[in-house]
Design a protein around this motif. Structure first.
Motif, mmCIF file in Angstrom:
data_model
loop_
_atom_site.group_PDB
_atom_site.id
_atom_site.type_symbol
_atom_site.label_atom_id
_atom_site.label_comp_id
_atom_site.label_asym_id
_atom_site.label_seq_id
_atom_site.Cartn_x
_atom_site.Cartn_y
_atom_site.Cartn_z
ATOM 1 N N TRP A 93 33.492 40.670 43.073
ATOM 2 C CA TRP A 93 33.606 41.421 42.656
ATOM 3 C C TRP A 93 32.806 41.832 40.903
ATOM 4 C CZ3 TRP A 93 30.160 44.742 45.091
ATOM 5 C CH2 TRP A 93 30.305 44.430 46.694
ATOM 6 N N VAL A 94 33.398 41.662 40.662
ATOM 7 C CA VAL A 94 33.935 41.724 38.974
ATOM 8 C C VAL A 94 32.326 40.740 38.240
ATOM 9 C CG1 VAL A 94 34.725 41.464 36.338
ATOM 10 C CG2 VAL A 94 36.131 42.422 38.680
ATOM 11 N N LYS A 95 32.741 39.319 38.954
ATOM 12 C CA LYS A 95 31.132 38.635 38.284
ATOM 13 C C LYS A 95 29.819 38.887 38.649
ATOM 14 C CE LYS A 95 31.882 34.568 38.906
ATOM 15 N NZ LYS A 95 32.346 32.799 40.312
ATOM 16 N N ARG A 96 29.914 40.392 39.709
ATOM 17 C CA ARG A 96 28.729 40.742 39.503
ATOM 18 C C ARG A 96 27.749 41.799 39.220
ATOM 19 N NH1 ARG A 96 28.463 41.966 45.904
ATOM 20 N NH2 ARG A 96 26.298 43.378 45.535
ATOM 21 N N CYS A 97 29.366 42.453 38.511
ATOM 22 C CA CYS A 97 29.105 44.166 37.495
ATOM 23 C C CYS A 97 28.529 43.895 36.543
ATOM 24 C CB CYS A 97 30.474 44.178 37.092
ATOM 25 S SG CYS A 97 30.574 45.383 35.901
ATOM 26 N N PRO A 98 27.596 44.628 36.266
ATOM 27 C CA PRO A 98 26.717 44.713 34.856
ATOM 28 C C PRO A 98 28.063 44.644 33.988
ATOM 29 C CG PRO A 98 26.329 45.972 36.226
ATOM 30 C CD PRO A 98 27.385 46.068 37.366
ATOM 31 N N ASN A 99 27.317 44.032 32.573
ATOM 32 C CA ASN A 99 28.097 44.091 31.225
ATOM 33 C C ASN A 99 28.577 45.442 30.899
ATOM 34 O OD1 ASN A 99 29.881 44.209 28.746
ATOM 35 N ND2 ASN A 99 27.907 42.101 28.334
ATOM 36 N N PRO A 100 29.662 46.009 31.212
ATOM 37 C CA PRO A 100 29.272 47.179 30.796
ATOM 38 C C PRO A 100 29.943 48.011 29.526
ATOM 39 C CG PRO A 100 32.420 46.655 31.385
ATOM 40 C CD PRO A 100 30.719 45.059 31.649
ATOM 41 N N GLU A 102 27.599 46.459 27.260
ATOM 42 C CA GLU A 102 26.244 45.327 26.330
ATOM 43 C C GLU A 102 26.664 44.829 25.125
ATOM 44 O OE1 GLU A 102 22.519 49.097 27.760
ATOM 45 O OE2 GLU A 102 24.790 49.339 26.851
ATOM 46 N N SER A 103 27.551 44.140 25.124
ATOM 47 C CA SER A 103 27.965 43.402 24.242
ATOM 48 C C SER A 103 29.082 42.951 24.826
ATOM 49 C CB SER A 103 28.303 44.378 23.167
ATOM 50 O OG SER A 103 29.557 45.195 22.728
ATOM 51 N N ASP A 104 29.824 42.055 23.951
ATOM 52 C CA ASP A 104 31.770 41.964 24.201
ATOM 53 C C ASP A 104 32.498 42.582 24.549
ATOM 54 O OD1 ASP A 104 30.034 39.216 23.270
ATOM 55 O OD2 ASP A 104 30.925 39.299 21.656
ATOM 56 N N THR A 105 32.455 42.077 25.506
ATOM 57 C CA THR A 105 33.961 42.170 26.603
ATOM 58 C C THR A 105 34.471 41.926 26.832
ATOM 59 O OG1 THR A 105 34.599 45.237 26.402
ATOM 60 C CG2 THR A 105 33.038 43.964 28.209
ATOM 61 N N GLU A 106 35.640 42.455 28.146
ATOM 62 C CA GLU A 106 36.586 41.509 28.246
ATOM 63 C C GLU A 106 36.951 42.959 29.529
ATOM 64 O OE1 GLU A 106 41.244 39.925 27.760
ATOM 65 O OE2 GLU A 106 39.232 38.510 26.819
ATOM 66 N N ILE A 107 36.434 42.180 30.877
ATOM 67 C CA ILE A 107 37.243 42.874 32.074
ATOM 68 C C ILE A 107 38.543 42.182 32.510
ATOM 69 C CG2 ILE A 107 37.101 43.789 35.038
ATOM 70 C CD1 ILE A 107 34.358 44.429 33.896
ATOM 71 N N GLU A 108 39.449 43.296 32.770
ATOM 72 C CA GLU A 108 41.083 42.444 33.691
ATOM 73 C C GLU A 108 40.664 42.865 34.810
ATOM 74 O OE1 GLU A 108 45.576 42.954 32.093
ATOM 75 O OE2 GLU A 108 43.824 43.182 30.230
ATOM 76 N N ILE A 109 41.311 41.887 35.852
ATOM 77 C CA ILE A 109 41.699 42.112 36.954
ATOM 78 C C ILE A 109 43.923 41.750 37.236
ATOM 79 C CG2 ILE A 109 41.268 41.455 39.905
ATOM 80 C CD1 ILE A 109 38.546 40.010 38.290
ATOM 81 N N ARG A 110 44.106 43.327 37.845
ATOM 82 C CA ARG A 110 45.521 44.011 37.821
ATOM 83 C C ARG A 110 45.837 43.599 39.256
ATOM 84 N NH1 ARG A 110 48.677 43.871 33.133
ATOM 85 N NH2 ARG A 110 49.776 44.061 34.582
ATOM 86 N N GLN A 111 46.667 42.940 39.880
ATOM 87 C CA GLN A 111 46.705 43.434 41.736
ATOM 88 C C GLN A 111 47.712 44.495 41.557
ATOM 89 O OE1 GLN A 111 48.265 40.166 44.195
ATOM 90 N NE2 GLN A 111 48.760 41.842 45.889
ATOM 91 N N VAL A 112 47.417 46.090 42.290
ATOM 92 C CA VAL A 112 48.623 46.481 42.559
ATOM 93 C C VAL A 112 49.881 46.254 43.062
ATOM 94 C CG1 VAL A 112 48.705 49.183 43.180
ATOM 95 C CG2 VAL A 112 46.770 48.520 42.133
ATOM 96 N N LEU A 113 50.819 46.931 43.218
ATOM 97 C CA LEU A 113 52.254 46.933 43.688
ATOM 98 C C LEU A 113 51.820 47.494 44.893
ATOM 99 C CD1 LEU A 113 55.265 47.320 40.862
ATOM 100 C CD2 LEU A 113 54.346 45.013 41.918
ATOM 101 N N ASP A 114 52.352 46.907 45.827
ATOM 102 C CA ASP A 114 52.209 47.569 47.222
ATOM 103 C C ASP A 114 53.668 47.768 47.313
ATOM 104 O OD1 ASP A 114 53.161 45.374 48.539
ATOM 105 O OD2 ASP A 114 51.501 44.837 49.694
ATOM 106 N N ASP A 115 54.508 48.547 48.639
ATOM 107 C CA ASP A 115 55.942 49.236 48.669
ATOM 108 C C ASP A 115 56.949 47.458 49.149
ATOM 109 O OD1 ASP A 115 55.008 51.935 48.795
ATOM 110 O OD2 ASP A 115 54.964 52.140 50.822
ATOM 111 N N ASP A 116 55.923 46.919 49.685
ATOM 112 C CA ASP A 116 56.785 45.773 49.901
ATOM 113 C C ASP A 116 57.167 44.367 48.325
ATOM 114 O OD1 ASP A 116 56.797 46.546 52.531
ATOM 115 O OD2 ASP A 116 55.426 45.090 52.896
ATOM 116 N N ASP A 117 56.542 45.074 47.692
ATOM 117 C CA ASP A 117 56.810 44.271 45.997
ATOM 118 C C ASP A 117 58.033 45.075 45.742
ATOM 119 O OD1 ASP A 117 54.817 43.291 46.339
ATOM 120 O OD2 ASP A 117 53.440 44.128 45.082
ATOM 121 N N PHE A 118 58.228 45.709 46.119
ATOM 122 C CA PHE A 118 59.522 46.791 45.261
ATOM 123 C C PHE A 118 61.013 45.559 46.163
ATOM 124 C CE2 PHE A 118 56.172 48.779 44.422
ATOM 125 C CZ PHE A 118 56.680 49.435 43.240
ATOM 126 N N GLY A 119 61.127 45.400 47.528
ATOM 127 C CA GLY A 119 62.202 44.579 47.434
ATOM 128 C C GLY A 119 63.086 46.108 48.583
#
Length: 137
Positions: A93-100, A102-119
């Motif tokens: 999905w991010v690879k399909r995104c227009p450059n937000p 219009e010059s050099d930038t970076e997009i970071e992808i981070r998974q959101v913790l879900d309930d089971d991740d907390f143990g």
């Protein structure tokens, strides 16, 4: 799986430069594609850090620091919250995104913790509380 897609700020976004009509059109189309695919949960652009603040915690002490903040490559200019089946799908999905920027930038992808991740520390009582709060939202 939920992922936060983080658009990193650059000097132009920190200066308050608004996107062009063309970029807004392209972003609108991209957002529409995300919504039609049923993966977009939220997405917003952010004002520059000069209009923000940070709260620094040190034990019980709280210190407020007004923006702007010096290091633009570590600042956030906007975000999407999406729900997809895998990190690979989020990347696609991010690879399909227009450059937000219009010059050099970076997009970071981070998974959101879900309930089971907390143990085991996330007790049944805490899970129920979280479930109630989410229902109220």
């Amino acid at each position: 799986m939920k992922f936060m897609i983080i658009v990193k700020a650059n000097a132009e976004s920190e200066a308050g430069k608004m996107p062009s009509e063309q970029l807004l059109t392209e972003m609108g189309k991209f957002n529409e594609d995300l919504v039609k695919a049923g993966v977009m949960l939220a997405g917003e652009g952010l004002h520059p850090s000069s209009r923000g603040a940070r709260v620094r915690f040190s034990g019980s002490k709280r210190t407020v620091i007004d923006g702007p903040f010096a290091e633009t490559k570590e600042l956030i200019a906007g975000f999407w919250l999406i729900q997809v089946k895998s990190k690979e799908e989020a990347i696609e999905w991010v690879k399909r995104c227009p450059n937000p920027m219009e010059s050099d930038t970076e997009i970071e992808i981070r998974q959101v913790l879900d309930d089971d991740d907390f143990g085991a520390e996330f007790t049944p009582e805490l899970r129920e509380q979280e479930k109630r709060l989410r229902a109220q939202m």
